[in-house]
Write a protein that holds these residues in place. Structure first.
Motif, PDB file in Angstrom:
ATOM      1  N   TYR A  28       0.825  -1.265   0.112  1.00  0.00           N
ATOM      2  CA  TYR A  28      -0.074   0.068  -0.050  1.00  0.00           C
ATOM      3  C   TYR A  28       0.779   1.206  -0.018  1.00  0.00           C
ATOM      4  N   LYS A  29       2.215   1.141   0.337  1.00  0.00           N
ATOM      5  CA  LYS A  29       3.072   2.337   0.358  1.00  0.00           C
ATOM      6  C   LYS A  29       3.558   2.708  -0.749  1.00  0.00           C
ATOM      7  N   ASP A  30       3.631   1.819  -1.961  1.00  0.00           N
ATOM      8  CA  ASP A  30       4.058   1.889  -3.205  1.00  0.00           C
ATOM      9  C   ASP A  30       3.193   2.570  -4.143  1.00  0.00           C
ATOM     10  N   VAL A  31       2.836   3.725  -3.924  1.00  0.00           N
ATOM     11  CA  VAL A  31       1.761   4.472  -4.653  1.00  0.00           C
ATOM     12  C   VAL A  31       2.137   4.550  -6.272  1.00  0.00           C
ATOM     13  N   GLY A  32       3.337   4.746  -6.616  1.00  0.00           N
ATOM     14  CA  GLY A  32       3.654   4.661  -7.977  1.00  0.00           C
ATOM     15  C   GLY A  32       3.013   3.605  -8.725  1.00  0.00           C
ATOM     16  N   LEU A  34       0.607   1.550  -7.597  1.00  0.00           N
ATOM     17  CA  LEU A  34      -0.685   1.134  -7.291  1.00  0.00           C
ATOM     18  C   LEU A  34      -1.546   2.397  -8.394  1.00  0.00           C
ATOM     19  N   GLN A  35      -1.273   3.465  -8.636  1.00  0.00           N
ATOM     20  CA  GLN A  35      -1.575   4.313  -9.594  1.00  0.00           C
ATOM     21  C   GLN A  35      -1.961   3.606 -10.990  1.00  0.00           C
ATOM     22  N   LYS A  36      -0.949   3.005 -11.534  1.00  0.00           N
ATOM     23  CA  LYS A  36      -1.003   2.091 -12.570  1.00  0.00           C
ATOM     24  C   LYS A  36      -2.660   1.472 -12.528  1.00  0.00           C
ATOM     25  N   PHE A  37      -2.966   0.817 -11.757  1.00  0.00           N
ATOM     26  CA  PHE A  37      -4.152   0.085 -11.595  1.00  0.00           C
ATOM     27  C   PHE A  37      -5.159   0.694 -11.316  1.00  0.00           C
ATOM     28  N   VAL A  38      -5.393   2.047 -11.197  1.00  0.00           N
ATOM     29  CA  VAL A  38      -6.526   2.812 -11.100  1.00  0.00           C
ATOM     30  C   VAL A  38      -6.755   3.902 -11.949  1.00  0.00           C
ATOM     31  N   SER A  39      -7.865   3.909 -12.503  1.00  0.00           N
ATOM     32  CA  SER A  39      -8.332   4.922 -13.761  1.00  0.00           C
ATOM     33  C   SER A  39      -8.158   6.544 -13.302  1.00  0.00           C
ATOM     34  N   GLN A  40      -8.191   7.258 -14.138  1.00  0.00           N
ATOM     35  CA  GLN A  40      -8.325   8.678 -13.726  1.00  0.00           C
ATOM     36  C   GLN A  40      -9.506   9.122 -13.094  1.00  0.00           C
ATOM     37  N   TYR A  41     -10.555   8.177 -13.000  1.00  0.00           N
ATOM     38  CA  TYR A  41     -12.001   8.388 -12.211  1.00  0.00           C
ATOM     39  C   TYR A  41     -11.834   7.867 -10.679  1.00  0.00           C
ATOM     40  N   THR A  62      -7.103  -4.680  -1.568  1.00  0.00           N
ATOM     41  CA  THR A  62      -6.912  -4.139  -0.133  1.00  0.00           C
ATOM     42  C   THR A  62      -5.709  -3.245  -0.133  1.00  0.00           C
ATOM     43  N   ALA A  63      -4.727  -3.282  -0.957  1.00  0.00           N
ATOM     44  CA  ALA A  63      -3.765  -2.408  -0.814  1.00  0.00           C
ATOM     45  C   ALA A  63      -4.195  -1.015  -1.276  1.00  0.00           C
ATOM     46  N   ILE A  64      -5.034  -0.941  -2.480  1.00  0.00           N
ATOM     47  CA  ILE A  64      -5.375   0.357  -2.936  1.00  0.00           C
ATOM     48  C   ILE A  64      -6.389   0.994  -1.766  1.00  0.00           C
ATOM     49  N   LYS A  65      -7.277   0.270  -1.156  1.00  0.00           N
ATOM     50  CA  LYS A  65      -8.049   0.744  -0.218  1.00  0.00           C
ATOM     51  C   LYS A  65      -7.410   1.338   1.020  1.00  0.00           C
ATOM     52  N   ASN A  66      -6.340   0.669   1.361  1.00  0.00           N
ATOM     53  CA  ASN A  66      -5.615   0.867   2.462  1.00  0.00           C
ATOM     54  C   ASN A  66      -4.851   2.295   2.167  1.00  0.00           C
ATOM     55  N   ALA A  67      -4.416   2.558   1.015  1.00  0.00           N
ATOM     56  CA  ALA A  67      -3.621   3.671   0.721  1.00  0.00           C
ATOM     57  C   ALA A  67      -4.626   4.811   0.432  1.00  0.00           C
ATOM     58  N   ARG A  68      -5.758   4.715   0.050  1.00  0.00           N
ATOM     59  CA  ARG A  68      -6.892   5.703  -0.057  1.00  0.00           C
ATOM     60  C   ARG A  68      -7.255   6.289   1.496  1.00  0.00           C
ATOM     61  N   TYR A  69      -7.237   5.223   2.535  1.00  0.00           N
ATOM     62  CA  TYR A  69      -7.727   5.528   3.618  1.00  0.00           C
ATOM     63  C   TYR A  69      -6.619   6.317   4.490  1.00  0.00           C
ATOM     64  N   LEU A  70      -5.395   6.052   4.248  1.00  0.00           N
ATOM     65  CA  LEU A  70      -4.343   6.732   4.787  1.00  0.00           C
ATOM     66  C   LEU A  70      -3.830   7.973   3.974  1.00  0.00           C
ATOM     67  N   GLY A  71      -4.822   8.352   2.846  1.00  0.00           N
ATOM     68  CA  GLY A  71      -4.586   9.521   2.362  1.00  0.00           C
ATOM     69  C   GLY A  71      -3.225   9.684   1.241  1.00  0.00           C
ATOM     70  N   LEU A  72      -2.939   8.275   0.971  1.00  0.00           N
ATOM     71  CA  LEU A  72      -1.739   8.342   0.046  1.00  0.00           C
ATOM     72  C   LEU A  72      -2.525   8.431  -1.578  1.00  0.00           C
ATOM     73  N   LEU A  73      -3.692   7.731  -1.607  1.00  0.00           N
ATOM     74  CA  LEU A  73      -4.221   7.825  -2.742  1.00  0.00           C
ATOM     75  C   LEU A  73      -5.536   8.571  -2.840  1.00  0.00           C
ATOM     76  N   PRO A  74      -5.884   9.351  -3.829  1.00  0.00           N
ATOM     77  CA  PRO A  74      -7.263  10.279  -3.761  1.00  0.00           C
ATOM     78  C   PRO A  74      -8.430   8.881  -4.124  1.00  0.00           C
ATOM     79  N   TYR A  75      -9.530   9.248  -3.532  1.00  0.00           N
ATOM     80  CA  TYR A  75     -10.760   8.516  -3.901  1.00  0.00           C
ATOM     81  C   TYR A  75     -11.265   8.547  -5.401  1.00  0.00           C
TER      82      TYR A  75
END
Length: 76
Positions: A28-32, A34-41, A62-75
């Motif tokens: 979940y800490k590897d934001v770069g 994780l962003q490859k697997f999330v669309s722009q929306y 699970t990793a994306i949801k944890n990163a979102r909860y911690l504020g590392l990735l936007p919703y």
């Protein structure tokens, strides 16, 4: 290859293709990565698009949801 248009290539993530790497872990800490697997929306790409196994897709979710909860990735 039915269902794909000419010239479209599928994105392959962890552990698929020529250079198969089994030692990569979804974190979940590897934001770069994780962003490859999330669309722009803000939607998580499907298994057909990412090319992951079912187990890796669950770990990714699970990793994306944890990163979102911690504020590392936007919703969105």
């Amino acid at each position: 290859m039915r269902g794909r248009q000419k010239g479209k290539r599928r994105f392959r993530g962890f552990g698929r293709g020529r250079a198969r790497r089994r030692d990569i872990e979804v974190d979940y800490k590897d934001v770069g990565t994780l962003q490859k697997f999330v669309s722009q929306y803000g939607k998580i790409h499907s298994r057909q698009r990412t090319g992951l196994t079912a187990r890796r897709q669950r770990q990714l979710k699970t990793a994306i949801k944890n990163a979102r909860y911690l504020g590392l990735l936007p919703y969105n």
